[in-house]
Design an enzyme around this catalytic site. Sequence first.
Site, short mmCIF file in Angstrom:
data_model
loop_
_atom_site.label_atom_id
_atom_site.label_comp_id
_atom_site.label_asym_id
_atom_site.label_seq_id
_atom_site.Cartn_x
_atom_site.Cartn_y
_atom_site.Cartn_z
N TYR A 105 17.96 53.11 12.11
CA TYR A 105 19.18 52.94 11.33
C TYR A 105 20.03 54.21 11.28
O TYR A 105 21.03 54.27 10.58
CB TYR A 105 18.85 52.49 9.90
CG TYR A 105 18.40 51.05 9.78
CD1 TYR A 105 18.07 50.29 10.88
CD2 TYR A 105 18.30 50.45 8.53
CE1 TYR A 105 17.64 48.98 10.77
CE2 TYR A 105 17.88 49.14 8.40
CZ TYR A 105 17.54 48.41 9.52
OH TYR A 105 17.12 47.10 9.38
N LYS B 69 3.67 51.19 13.78
CA LYS B 69 3.27 50.51 15.02
C LYS B 69 2.92 51.59 16.04
O LYS B 69 3.53 51.71 17.12
CB LYS B 69 4.44 49.61 15.49
CG LYS B 69 4.10 48.68 16.62
CD LYS B 69 3.18 47.55 16.25
CE LYS B 69 2.87 46.70 17.45
NZ LYS B 69 1.80 45.73 17.21
N ASP C 19 2.80 44.53 12.15
CA ASP C 19 2.70 43.09 12.40
C ASP C 19 1.52 42.48 11.63
O ASP C 19 1.67 41.45 10.97
CB ASP C 19 2.62 42.77 13.91
CG ASP C 19 1.70 43.70 14.68
OD1 ASP C 19 1.18 44.67 14.08
OD2 ASP C 19 1.50 43.45 15.89
#
Length: 326
Positions: free
Chosen positions: A119, A165, A198
């Site tokens: 972002y 991740k 996830d």
Amino acid sequence: MKRIAVIPGDGIGKEVMDATMHVLEKLNLPFSYSFYEAGDAAQEKYGKALPDETLEACKKSDAVLFGAAGETAADVIVRLRQELNTFANIRPAKALRGIKCLYPGLNIVVVRENTECLYRGFEFEFDGVSEAVRIITRQASERIARYAFELARREGRKKVTALHKANVMKKTCGLFRDVCREIAVEYSDIEFNDYYIDAACMYLVMDPFRFDVIVTTNMFGDIVSDLAAGLVGGLGLAPSANVGEKHAIFEPVHGAAFDIAGKGIANPTAMILTACMMLRHFGYLDEAKKVEEAVERTLESGKVTPDLGGNLTTMEFANEVASLLD
Ligand code: ATP
């Protein structure tokens, strides 16, 4: 006197802000409120979604109370968070009394890094190829990890979970995970673990009670906090605070919600609870508790807005809450 820059913004932002100001006025606190423009309407009027006057006022204020921005959100709220260096975005997901939700009793908080990651806005396009640069720094990761552990201590929470991740984004997520693990060693009184993002989403849906404080990078935090809001009744109920060393911006998790804007049916609970986070930030703990209690009693009474199955308007709901503060 605390100077509050108020930005109602676009869509339901104006409606939920009016309702919240009505509740805040009941408290008679030494706050001076000044109203400023930003968002899609400001873009149309001035050619700037975040006019200079608004930005300067925010920089000079003790806090910003923000409603919502529509299509221009990236130019308004994302920019404001960066300009004011509010590096921590705190998004509690607490099941409120009187709300039928997936997980009654759930009370977790997402601590989202607010200044970097995808972002940051470094996006490029060339000859049919678009790319985005993901920035993760040791300094910002340390700062947010420490904030999460300090919040856990302050609120008597037991556990911090870092989401990442790192098996795929080895450099960026790897750095974030490693820094969180390092900082965790300094807080031996707080349990720590980390999950891949996830898997964490699955755990959040199936067994959210395994979480207490979640700390994660900017984009994952954005997504996971909406997911967490869904576990406890939806976006109409979810408050948030952006906190830095000098500045603070308080805004609900929801956006402009143009599908229901202008109808007077938006649920102002998220915005009112956001204002309560501002009250706590300034040390008005009793007042915050009083308003939160009034909100929960109103929700319990079943006098609610259409998103919760009732037929009250935004302002009628605020009137109910305000009447309990007399
Ligand atoms: P953003 O991407 O900026 O978060 P958005 O327009 O994609 O914004 P939201 O505005 O957050 O999404 O809202 C998603 C949906 O949730 C809306 O379409 C609306 O129906 C519902 N919603 C959001 N906030 C409220 C609220 N305060 N009261 C009732 N319903 C809401």
